[in-house]
Design a protein around this motif. Sequence first.
Motif, PDB file in Angstrom:
ATOM      1  N   MET A   1       0.840  -1.197   0.000  1.00 29.32           N
ATOM      2  CA  MET A   1       0.000   0.000   0.000  1.00 29.32           C
ATOM      3  C   MET A   1       0.876   1.248   0.000  1.00 29.32           C
ATOM      4  N   TRP A  18      -9.104   1.063   2.589  1.00 29.19           N
ATOM      5  CA  TRP A  18      -8.679  -0.038   1.732  1.00 29.19           C
ATOM      6  C   TRP A  18      -9.646  -1.211   1.868  1.00 29.19           C
ATOM      7  N   HIS A  27      -7.331   0.844  -2.691  1.00 26.24           N
ATOM      8  CA  HIS A  27      -7.541   2.101  -1.971  1.00 26.24           C
ATOM      9  C   HIS A  27      -8.786   2.810  -2.495  1.00 26.24           C
ATOM     10  N   SER A  74      -3.442   2.135  -4.383  1.00 28.49           N
ATOM     11  CA  SER A  74      -3.762   0.705  -4.306  1.00 28.49           C
ATOM     12  C   SER A  74      -2.502  -0.137  -4.501  1.00 28.49           C
ATOM     13  N   ASP A  75      -2.596  -1.412  -4.109  1.00 27.26           N
ATOM     14  CA  ASP A  75      -1.490  -2.339  -4.347  1.00 27.26           C
ATOM     15  C   ASP A  75      -1.220  -2.472  -5.846  1.00 27.26           C
TER      16      ASP A  75
END
Length: 290
Positions: A1, A18, A27, A74-75
């Motif tokens: 993150m 999240w 996110h 976001s990832d």
Amino acid sequence: MEKLPDHLKKLYPFTSNWIDTPGGKQHYVDEGEGEVVVMLHGNPTWSFFYRNLIKELSQNYRCIVPDHIGMGLSDKPQKGFNYQLSDHIENVVRLLEHLKVERFNLIVHDWGGAIGMGLAERFPNRVGKIVVMNTAAFRSQNIPKRIAICKLPIIGEFIVRGFNGFAWPATWMASRKKLSLQVKAGYLFPYHDWKSRIATHRFVQDIPLSEKHPSYATLLKVEQSLSKFQNNRMLLLWGIQDFCFDDTFLREWQKRFPKAETVELSNAGHYLLEDAPDETLERIQAFLAQ
């Protein structure tokens, strides 16, 4: 993150949230109360693109604004996530189910158009008003050469991920006015190395130009569902100076939605919220209040 650095928090002063997805943690911003407005970004932006709308609209609406997996905060998984249109649609569906959203309005831009109308296809009875900005949710062969180059095998990935040759040029090609250094930094912050630029490349790869493409069937399904929304109030808000989603896309939307209200911004490009912040806000507020 990803975590937003302090120097960008004045521009983007929102609480981060999240949700777990098959691609990792996604996110999203969830600000304000009242009627829900879902805002969906494209490539290579992130929820930062909507920051000024969130600040203003959240005074009267509940604004839900995700970053697609691989984008924004976001990832950014390197394996195990396909980064295809259907994946992004499923993630937004999952988010709204998680938040128990029963009714929502849509604001979409760039890839957000196909993703958002894919969401609408899943929940046709939950969708209210729709704001469409410089986007498509239907098949097209109209792709600028500068974007087509980024689709090329090997060299395309090298350009986009090695030299940030998508997000960086967008800071001056997608806007008709000179963005401040801080705003440029906001757009570029999530895409700082080879790994973090994976989605900016995968989104370009995911443009379906033939029936053999893995996202072709998904986009066709979205396109075929558009007729379901003929009676939804729609605002076509368009930056006419867009080199990518030019006025041929606008005319296609008008053809499919003859009842839609159209606002053409003659001095705005693809990043129309940057080029005409006051007028776009005013038009969207008035439209949602109708």
